[in-house]
Design an enzyme around this catalytic site. Structure first.
Site, PDB file in Angstrom:
ATOM      1  CD  GLN A  54      -2.770  -1.166   2.028  1.00 53.19           C
ATOM      2  OE1 GLN A  54      -2.611  -1.859   3.703  1.00 53.19           O
ATOM      3  NE2 GLN A  54      -3.888  -0.438   2.591  1.00 53.19           N
ATOM      4  CG  HIS A  74       1.565  -5.623 -13.360  1.00 52.83           C
ATOM      5  ND1 HIS A  74       2.519  -5.640 -13.002  1.00 52.83           N
ATOM      6  CD2 HIS A  74       2.064  -4.596 -12.881  1.00 52.83           C
ATOM      7  CE1 HIS A  74       3.561  -5.276 -12.149  1.00 52.83           C
ATOM      8  NE2 HIS A  74       3.009  -4.216 -12.030  1.00 52.83           N
ATOM      9  CG  ASP A  89       3.271  -1.296 -11.327  1.00 53.79           C
ATOM     10  OD1 ASP A  89       3.113  -2.168 -10.661  1.00 53.79           O
ATOM     11  OD2 ASP A  89       3.785  -1.017 -12.453  1.00 53.79           O
ATOM     12  NE  ARG A 114       0.526  -3.727  11.663  1.00 55.98           N
ATOM     13  CZ  ARG A 114      -0.715  -4.613  11.005  1.00 55.98           C
ATOM     14  NH1 ARG A 114      -1.942  -4.060  11.402  1.00 55.98           N
ATOM     15  NH2 ARG A 114      -0.860  -5.627  10.178  1.00 55.98           N
ATOM     16  CG  HIS A 159      -0.788  -5.969   5.610  1.00 59.41           C
ATOM     17  ND1 HIS A 159      -0.489  -5.763   6.650  1.00 59.41           N
ATOM     18  CD2 HIS A 159      -1.739  -6.146   4.724  1.00 59.41           C
ATOM     19  CE1 HIS A 159      -2.265  -4.736   6.956  1.00 59.41           C
ATOM     20  NE2 HIS A 159      -2.452  -5.537   5.643  1.00 59.41           N
ATOM     21  CG  ASN A 203      -3.051  -6.945   7.957  1.00 59.82           C
ATOM     22  OD1 ASN A 203      -3.298  -6.847   8.888  1.00 59.82           O
ATOM     23  ND2 ASN A 203      -3.122  -7.107   7.399  1.00 59.82           N
ATOM     24  CD  GLU A 204      -7.171  -7.021   8.002  1.00 55.65           C
ATOM     25  OE1 GLU A 204      -7.151  -7.356   7.325  1.00 55.65           O
ATOM     26  OE2 GLU A 204      -7.744  -5.378   8.601  1.00 55.65           O
ATOM     27  CG  ASN A 344      -6.296  -4.752  11.952  1.00 60.56           C
ATOM     28  OD1 ASN A 344      -5.260  -4.389  13.146  1.00 60.56           O
ATOM     29  ND2 ASN A 344      -5.732  -5.141  11.301  1.00 60.56           N
ATOM     30  CE1 TYR A 346      -9.425   0.774   9.080  1.00 60.13           C
ATOM     31  CE2 TYR A 346      -9.256  -1.311   9.557  1.00 60.13           C
ATOM     32  CZ  TYR A 346      -8.996  -0.313   9.250  1.00 60.13           C
ATOM     33  OH  TYR A 346      -7.558  -0.106   8.496  1.00 60.13           O
ATOM     34  CD  GLU A 414      -4.782  -2.825   9.644  1.00 61.94           C
ATOM     35  OE1 GLU A 414      -5.984  -2.501   9.528  1.00 61.94           O
ATOM     36  OE2 GLU A 414      -3.719  -3.410   9.326  1.00 61.94           O
TER      37      GLU A 414
END
Ligand SMILES: *[C@@H]1O[C@H](CO)[C@@H](O)[C@H](O)[C@H]1NC(C)=O
Ligand SMILES: *[C@@H]1O[C@H](CO)[C@@H](O)[C@H](O)[C@H]1NC(C)=O
Ligand SMILES: *[C@@H]1O[C@H](CO)[C@@H](O)[C@H](O)[C@H]1NC(C)=O
Ligand SMILES: *[C@@H]1O[C@H](CO)[C@@H](O)[C@H](O)[C@H]1NC(C)=O
Ligand SMILES: *[C@@H]1O[C@H](CO)[C@@H](O)[C@H](O)[C@H]1NC(C)=O
Length: 517
Positions: A54, A74, A89, A114, A159, A203-204, A344, A346, A414
């Site tokens: 990310q 791609h 990219d 993190r 991740h 992660n997750e 995490n 949200y 998160e």
């Protein structure tokens, strides 16, 4: 387009997922906007969280191998918003902004950062026979610069960005990923373990496995509905256990760090006080968060999960349960493989009892057979599944404490807010979101006695939100994706979060923390 596995607490946030919530009338659950004025404890871990794909860019520089995300960006441009598939990219170009970014983290006042290491940057083919020293050097430099500013690294080993070469061998569906991951982790402990005291293996995993191998929504989208998620999770949990035991036996005495896994959950609150709805909410929380937390804490999947998947598999004509079983040896190996708990978070939803889903439906969701929905009058964001539910934060950490204990501490790894358009924010949106979620976490600490020990905001930068590209933003800093410099500019939320982490106080003046007295 695929949609995201069940509860969609997808952290880092898939955007284009559509998810139909049933309409069940109105449950206002209006929360008070009263904000706690008790300081967080002085030793609280305050941080930002992010992930390699990310942020880093430099997708093929200095010997980095291809990840499943590079490959899909791609080769499957239609999985991204029009014209945004290649944006990762270069990403936020963190690979070339180490000095500037560490200075921004220091300016924000955080004591923890993190981030994730990209497996294919270190091992381009995924395997230990081909080590990319330049990749190791990049992370060494980042870690040294963080330590020089008194910022503790909290490092995620995986991740979502499997080396593409590992995927060609079946990825998480092939148990050969276990020794490959252990080799990779050994290399990380050898190279970085003197400086890194906080490690997470995965992660997750619910998203890695549900989205990556079952329902879709996460690369590699190697879809095996109703089976792929469980097989992936089983191999992933066995790999996690081996890495934890490796650290415990070979590194812990000298390196003195901690190892865990980062798990996500979108809290399910019972839709009513009927015993059926209470049972439904408990069932879904156990079969999503507990799918991973139960093994690492207690050594096995939750009983309700084992019973339900076995029963449905049998009615569906499978000779054994679609949920693999741990051997006794594996149970002993995995039990207790965490040095801190993680969440995490949200959003949240309501959970209601429903009839057993038809046996013809072979899926993770029908194995759970619970109806989840978000009332229309809950506060919206730009993303369908993402409603602002601050009280859910308090209920969730309290449930984690009640179910798994909190004597090793619970870190919010998160939490962050969606808006769109790569725009500047204001204190009524993102700043307020952090304030209200943190106030509920503060209440959990002081009113409910829950041992929450840290909080990582997602994130400092507007970043690449997976298949949502840059359509959805969560950053406290705007990033100019039209400029080759990827210029970073603070938003209002950056100033608010800086005030919170430097004072430990959510409002203008606070009472001292009873924990510091
Ligand atoms: C599993 O991985 C091993 C070793 O990496 C490989 O030899 C084997 O072909 C893989 N199996 C499948 C089904 O891809
Ligand atoms: C359930 O009962 C509690 C305690 O009596 C109450 O506070 C809560 O509002 C009720 N929830 C619903 C959804 O009716
Ligand atoms: C809270 O967690 C920390 C680990 O970060 C631990 O040292 C401490 O003893 C815990 N406190 C309680 C009251 O369990
Ligand atoms: C990018 O950064 C360089 C060096 O700081 C500067 O000279 C240049 O003007 C910047 N370009 C843009 C488009 O901001
Ligand atoms: C904190 O809030 C309480 C209750 O509203 C109030 O009595 C107290 O004066 C406040 N403390 C500070 C430092 O503002």
């Amino acid at each position: 387009m695929t949609f995201l596995f069940l509860v969609l607490a997808i952290a880092d946030c898939l955007f284009s997922q559509s998810f139909a919530y049933g309409v069940h009338g109105s449950h206002a659950h209006l929360f008070s906007e009263e904000v706690s004025n008790i300081s967080f404890p002085k030793n609280f871990m305050w941080g930002y969280a992010t992930a390699a794909y990310q942020l880093e860019g430099a997708w093929n520089e200095d010997g980095k191998g291809e990840s499943v995300w590079d490959y899909d960006a791609h080769n499957h441009p239609d999985w991204w918003p029009a014209g945004q598939n290649l944006i990762g990219d270069v990403g936020v170009d963190a690979y070339h902004h180490t000095d500037e970014d560490v200075a921004l983290l220091a300016k924000q006042g955080v004591n923890t950062y993190r981030f994730s290491i990209a497996w294919p940057r270190i091992l381009p083919t995924g395997h230990i026979d081909n080590i990319n020293q330049k990749g190791i050097d990049y992370y060494k430099d980042l870690i040294q610069k963080l330590k020089a500013r008194n910022i503790e690294p909290l490092v995620t080993m995986h991740h979502w960005d499997n080396p593409r070469a590992i995927e060609d061998e079946g990825g998480f569906l092939n148990e050969s990923i276990i020794p490959a991951f252990v080799d990779y982790a050994t290399l990380l402990f050898d190279n970085f373990g003197d400086d890194v005291k906080w490690w997470v293996t995965f992660n997750e995993p619910k998203q890695t496995c549900g989205g990556g191998y079952d329902v879709g929504g996460i690369s590699p989208q190697n879809i095996h509905r109703g089976t792929g998620g469980y097989i992936c999770a089983h191999n992933l949990l066995r790999a996690h256990a081996k890495v934890y035991r490796l650290y415990e036996s070979k590194y812990k005495a000298t390196q003195k760090g901690r190892v865990s896994m980062v798990m996500d959950e979108s809290w399910s609150e019972p839709a009513s006080n009927s015993s059926a709805d209470i049972e439904a909410a408990e069932r879904i929380n156990l079969m999503t968060y507990g799918w991973y937390a139960h093994p690492i804490v207690f050594g096995d999947y939750p009983d309700i999960m084992k019973e339900r998947v076995a029963e449905r598999s049998s009615k569906q004509g499978f000779s054994t349960s679609r949920l693999p079983a741990f051997t006794d040896e594996e149970k002993a190996e995995i039990k207790g493989t965490y040095d801190f708990l993680t969440i995490n978070m949200y959003s949240s939803q309501l959970a209601a009892a429903q009839d057993e889903a038809p046996y013809t439906d072979i899926s993770l969701a029908s194995d759970i057979s619970v109806t989840v929905y978000q009332p229309d009058d809950w506060e919206k964001t730009v993303t369908d599944w993402f409603k602002v539910v601050p009280w859910g934060a308090r209920h969730l950490v309290t449930w984690i404490r009640d179910t798994y204990g909190d004597e090793k501490g619970i870190i919010v790894t998160e939490n962050g807010y969606h808006d769109s358009g790569n725009v500047f924010d204001d204190l009524d949106t993102r700043g307020r979101y952090h304030k209200l979620y943190l106030s509920n976490i503060n209440d959990a600490i002081y009113k409910d006695g829950v041992n929450v020990t840290g909080y990582m905001a997602w994130s400092l930068w507007n970043d690449i939100e997976w298949y949502a590209g840059i359509v959805v933003n969560l950053g406290h800093y705007h990033v100019d994706f039209d400029s080759p410099n990827r210029t970073r500019t603070p938003k209002a939320s950056a100033a608010y979060y800086q005030q919170v982490v430097t004072t430990g106080c959510l409002v203008d003046t606070c009472e001292p923390s009873p924990k510091d007295l």
